[in-house]
Design a protein around this motif. Structure first.
Motif, PDB file in Angstrom:
ATOM      1  N   VAL A 146      41.662  76.800 -29.398  1.00  0.00           N
ATOM      2  CA  VAL A 146      40.664  76.525 -30.444  1.00  0.00           C
ATOM      3  C   VAL A 146      39.604  75.557 -29.929  1.00  0.00           C
ATOM      4  N   ALA A 147      40.027  74.575 -29.143  1.00  0.00           N
ATOM      5  CA  ALA A 147      39.083  73.566 -28.644  1.00  0.00           C
ATOM      6  C   ALA A 147      38.062  74.155 -27.683  1.00  0.00           C
ATOM      7  N   ARG A 148      38.375  75.310 -27.097  1.00  0.00           N
ATOM      8  CA  ARG A 148      37.400  75.993 -26.245  1.00  0.00           C
ATOM      9  C   ARG A 148      36.423  76.834 -27.072  1.00  0.00           C
ATOM     10  N   ILE A 149      36.867  77.254 -28.245  1.00  0.00           N
ATOM     11  CA  ILE A 149      36.100  78.203 -29.045  1.00  0.00           C
ATOM     12  C   ILE A 149      35.295  77.527 -30.149  1.00  0.00           C
ATOM     13  N   ALA A 150      35.927  76.605 -30.849  1.00  0.00           N
ATOM     14  CA  ALA A 150      35.318  75.986 -32.025  1.00  0.00           C
ATOM     15  C   ALA A 150      35.032  74.510 -31.767  1.00  0.00           C
ATOM     16  N   PRO A 151      34.051  73.941 -32.456  1.00  0.00           N
ATOM     17  CA  PRO A 151      33.104  74.567 -33.386  1.00  0.00           C
ATOM     18  C   PRO A 151      31.959  75.296 -32.694  1.00  0.00           C
ATOM     19  N   VAL A 152      31.937  75.204 -31.367  1.00  0.00           N
ATOM     20  CA  VAL A 152      30.924  75.920 -30.588  1.00  0.00           C
ATOM     21  C   VAL A 152      31.588  76.309 -29.270  1.00  0.00           C
ATOM     22  N   SER A 153      31.305  77.499 -28.776  1.00  0.00           N
ATOM     23  CA  SER A 153      31.975  77.975 -27.571  1.00  0.00           C
ATOM     24  C   SER A 153      31.543  77.182 -26.344  1.00  0.00           C
ATOM     25  N   ARG A 154      32.390  77.211 -25.331  1.00  0.00           N
ATOM     26  CA  ARG A 154      32.050  76.482 -24.104  1.00  0.00           C
ATOM     27  C   ARG A 154      30.808  77.072 -23.439  1.00  0.00           C
ATOM     28  N   GLU A 155      30.587  78.382 -23.630  1.00  0.00           N
ATOM     29  CA  GLU A 155      29.399  79.010 -23.051  1.00  0.00           C
ATOM     30  C   GLU A 155      28.115  78.470 -23.681  1.00  0.00           C
ATOM     31  N   MET A 156      28.161  78.241 -25.005  1.00  0.00           N
ATOM     32  CA  MET A 156      26.974  77.689 -25.666  1.00  0.00           C
ATOM     33  C   MET A 156      26.739  76.234 -25.266  1.00  0.00           C
ATOM     34  N   ILE A 157      27.815  75.522 -24.968  1.00  0.00           N
ATOM     35  CA  ILE A 157      27.648  74.154 -24.460  1.00  0.00           C
ATOM     36  C   ILE A 157      27.020  74.177 -23.074  1.00  0.00           C
ATOM     37  N   LEU A 158      27.443  75.113 -22.253  1.00  0.00           N
ATOM     38  CA  LEU A 158      26.830  75.245 -20.931  1.00  0.00           C
ATOM     39  C   LEU A 158      25.357  75.631 -21.055  1.00  0.00           C
ATOM     40  N   ASN A 159      25.027  76.461 -22.052  1.00  0.00           N
ATOM     41  CA  ASN A 159      23.621  76.764 -22.321  1.00  0.00           C
ATOM     42  C   ASN A 159      22.855  75.506 -22.690  1.00  0.00           C
ATOM     43  N   TYR A 160      23.455  74.698 -23.562  1.00  0.00           N
ATOM     44  CA  TYR A 160      22.811  73.452 -24.009  1.00  0.00           C
ATOM     45  C   TYR A 160      22.527  72.540 -22.822  1.00  0.00           C
ATOM     46  N   VAL A 161      23.539  72.349 -21.972  1.00  0.00           N
ATOM     47  CA  VAL A 161      23.371  71.445 -20.834  1.00  0.00           C
ATOM     48  C   VAL A 161      22.353  71.996 -19.840  1.00  0.00           C
ATOM     49  N   SER A 162      22.397  73.303 -19.604  1.00  0.00           N
ATOM     50  CA  SER A 162      21.456  73.877 -18.638  1.00  0.00           C
ATOM     51  C   SER A 162      20.020  73.795 -19.143  1.00  0.00           C
ATOM     52  N   HIS A 163      19.829  73.964 -20.459  1.00  0.00           N
ATOM     53  CA  HIS A 163      18.464  73.922 -21.011  1.00  0.00           C
ATOM     54  C   HIS A 163      17.991  72.493 -21.268  1.00  0.00           C
ATOM     55  N   GLN A 164      18.819  71.749 -22.039  1.00  0.00           N
ATOM     56  CA  GLN A 164      18.392  70.430 -22.503  1.00  0.00           C
ATOM     57  C   GLN A 164      18.494  69.357 -21.434  1.00  0.00           C
ATOM     58  N   THR A 165      19.540  69.427 -20.614  1.00  0.00           N
ATOM     59  CA  THR A 165      19.761  68.381 -19.614  1.00  0.00           C
ATOM     60  C   THR A 165      19.091  68.715 -18.284  1.00  0.00           C
ATOM     61  N   LEU A 166      19.290  69.948 -17.841  1.00  0.00           N
ATOM     62  CA  LEU A 166      18.783  70.342 -16.530  1.00  0.00           C
ATOM     63  C   LEU A 166      17.380  70.936 -16.569  1.00  0.00           C
ATOM     64  N   GLY A 167      16.915  71.294 -17.758  1.00  0.00           N
ATOM     65  CA  GLY A 167      15.561  71.826 -17.886  1.00  0.00           C
ATOM     66  C   GLY A 167      15.386  73.237 -17.371  1.00  0.00           C
ATOM     67  N   LEU A 168      16.464  73.984 -17.319  1.00  0.00           N
ATOM     68  CA  LEU A 168      16.371  75.370 -16.867  1.00  0.00           C
ATOM     69  C   LEU A 168      15.867  76.271 -17.998  1.00  0.00           C
ATOM     70  N   PRO A 169      15.210  77.385 -17.655  1.00  0.00           N
ATOM     71  CA  PRO A 169      14.673  78.261 -18.707  1.00  0.00           C
ATOM     72  C   PRO A 169      15.773  78.970 -19.480  1.00  0.00           C
ATOM     73  N   LYS A 170      15.433  79.398 -20.678  1.00  0.00           N
ATOM     74  CA  LYS A 170      16.370  80.116 -21.536  1.00  0.00           C
ATOM     75  C   LYS A 170      16.358  81.609 -21.233  1.00  0.00           C
ATOM     76  N   SER A 171      17.511  82.243 -21.476  1.00  0.00           N
ATOM     77  CA  SER A 171      17.593  83.690 -21.353  1.00  0.00           C
ATOM     78  C   SER A 171      17.563  84.357 -22.718  1.00  0.00           C
ATOM     79  N   TYR A 172      17.453  83.543 -23.772  1.00  0.00           N
ATOM     80  CA  TYR A 172      17.488  84.086 -25.136  1.00  0.00           C
ATOM     81  C   TYR A 172      16.489  83.358 -26.009  1.00  0.00           C
TER      82      TYR A 172
END
Length: 374
Positions: free
Chosen positions: A348-374
């Motif tokens: 559950v801790a990997r899935i909720a309240p937000v998936s680990r993939e969405m957290i990786l998206n957050y870090v890649s976009h917000q922290t690293l400044g990489l472009p979005k794919s969506y």
């Protein structure tokens, strides 16, 4: 500068909660007992019967309850999300009505954000609120909402239309459990916890103007005031669970002798358990950082740290549980040792309240400044 070494006061609180949790081995009555000692409302304002602390203290309480094998999932929802949002943005009347009751455990509040088609994308929420005179009419569906059957009301995330732009924006509403048009269906889960999961149906639920929490135009600010504590508390939940599993495995490895020495003397057993401990401690440090930032009012910094803490704790928890079960071998799958049920719960801790993939998206976009794919 964020202090990551616990104060003497926090060490004392941790010790007290640990002792309390271990003396209450059964979940029945645990919520009321914890509330009576001030643990449930430790983060809520003193003026409303709370402890005057923050998410730092509340996450510490949840972690220790989990480490003793008695995690309270609704602590993430009722005092951490709902209590925080009402304390920060609620009207005086809402604070008077809800905060003392949330603090002393006599009332519970659920949180409804997830929807069948929105997944982790809060911008796709379709539950809408429209004005009808001075009232609001709320229509939509929610899914995987915890503890609705125990809650006196649900803090529902809906969307209202911005009169200037016509675009939908998030707003929060307190929906009483007995409101006409508000119904629920229990979801049959493999998880066997005290807190059940529900799908909610809102069919033109009529709410008075005072059901709206905060300003109609505040939008995402109010929403993330609850979501950051949710991530921090989920990390605490995961760390506590991982610590509990690890302690059972260490105890077993210390005593179980197959040849001439306990199995814990063998590096093939000892090293993975040591790695699991290191990962849990590292996740706790990030959780503490996130909690300190949030309590200091740094919502932006807390957002990044809370996501990282939730990710790290989820990964550490799954690995700790897996290694604990493996250490016990066949015994790890028996009801007697109580670890097998954690295999499902730890996911559950990997899935909720937000998936680990969405957290990786957050870090890649917000922290690293990489472009979005969506």
């Amino acid at each position: 500068m964020t202090t990551l070494i616990e104060s003497d006061e926090h060490k004392a609180l941790r010790k007290a909660v640990s002792s309390f949790a271990r003396s209450h081995p059964h979940a029945e009555g645990l919520w009321q007992a914890a509330a009576k000692l001030g643990y449930i409302g430790v983060n809520l304002p003193e003026a409303y019967g709370g402890g005057g602390g923050g998410i730092t203290e509340l996450s510490l309480v949840l972690e220790e309850l989990g480490a003793a094998g008695n995690p309270l999932l609704m602590m993430i929802v009722s005092p951490a999300i709902c209590g925080t949002v009402i304390a920060r943005f609620g009207t005086d009347a809402q604070k008077q009505e809800w905060l003392p009751a949330l603090a002393d455990g006599t009332r519970l509040m659920a949180f409804g954000i997830t929807e069948p088609d929105a997944g982790s994308n809060s911008h796709r929420i379709t539950t809408t609120a429209r004005k009808d005179g001075t009232d609001w009419l709320l229509t939509g569906r929610k899914v995987f909402i915890s503890g609705v059957d125990m809650a006196d009301a649900t803090l529902v995330v809906g969307r209202t239309e911005d009169s200037r732009t016509g675009r939908l924006k998030p707003c929060l509403f307190i929906v009483p459990r007995d409101a006409p048009g508000f119904s629920r269906r229990r979801i049959d889960m493999e998880l066997h916890g005290a807190e059940k999961q529900f799908e909610l149906f809102l069919d033109d639920v009529r709410l008075p103007a005072e059901a709206l929490v905060g300003e109609e135009d505040a939008g995402l600010l109010q929403l993330f005031a609850g979501l950051n504590p949710e991530r921090i508390m989920t990390a605490a939940f995961a760390i506590g669970m991982g610590r509990h599993a690890l302690s059972r495995a260490v105890e077993y490895a210390r005593d179980r002798t197959v040849w001439n020495t306990p199995i814990g003397a063998h590096q093939a057993i000892a090293h993975p358990l040591a790695q699991a401990h290191i990962d849990l401690e590292l996740a706790r440090l990030m959780m503490q950082k996130a909690a300190h930032l949030y309590d200091a009012g740094d919502d932006t910094g807390a957002g990044e740290a809370a996501n990282m803490a939730k990710y790290a704790a989820g990964e550490a928890c799954v690995k700790a549980v897996d290694q604990a079960v493996h250490t016990l071998g066949g015994n790890g799958l028996t009801r007697e040792f109580g670890l097998a049920r954690l295999i499902t719960a730890s996911r559950v801790a990997r899935i909720a309240p937000v998936s680990r993939e969405m957290i990786l998206n957050y870090v890649s976009h917000q922290t690293l400044g990489l472009p979005k794919s969506y």
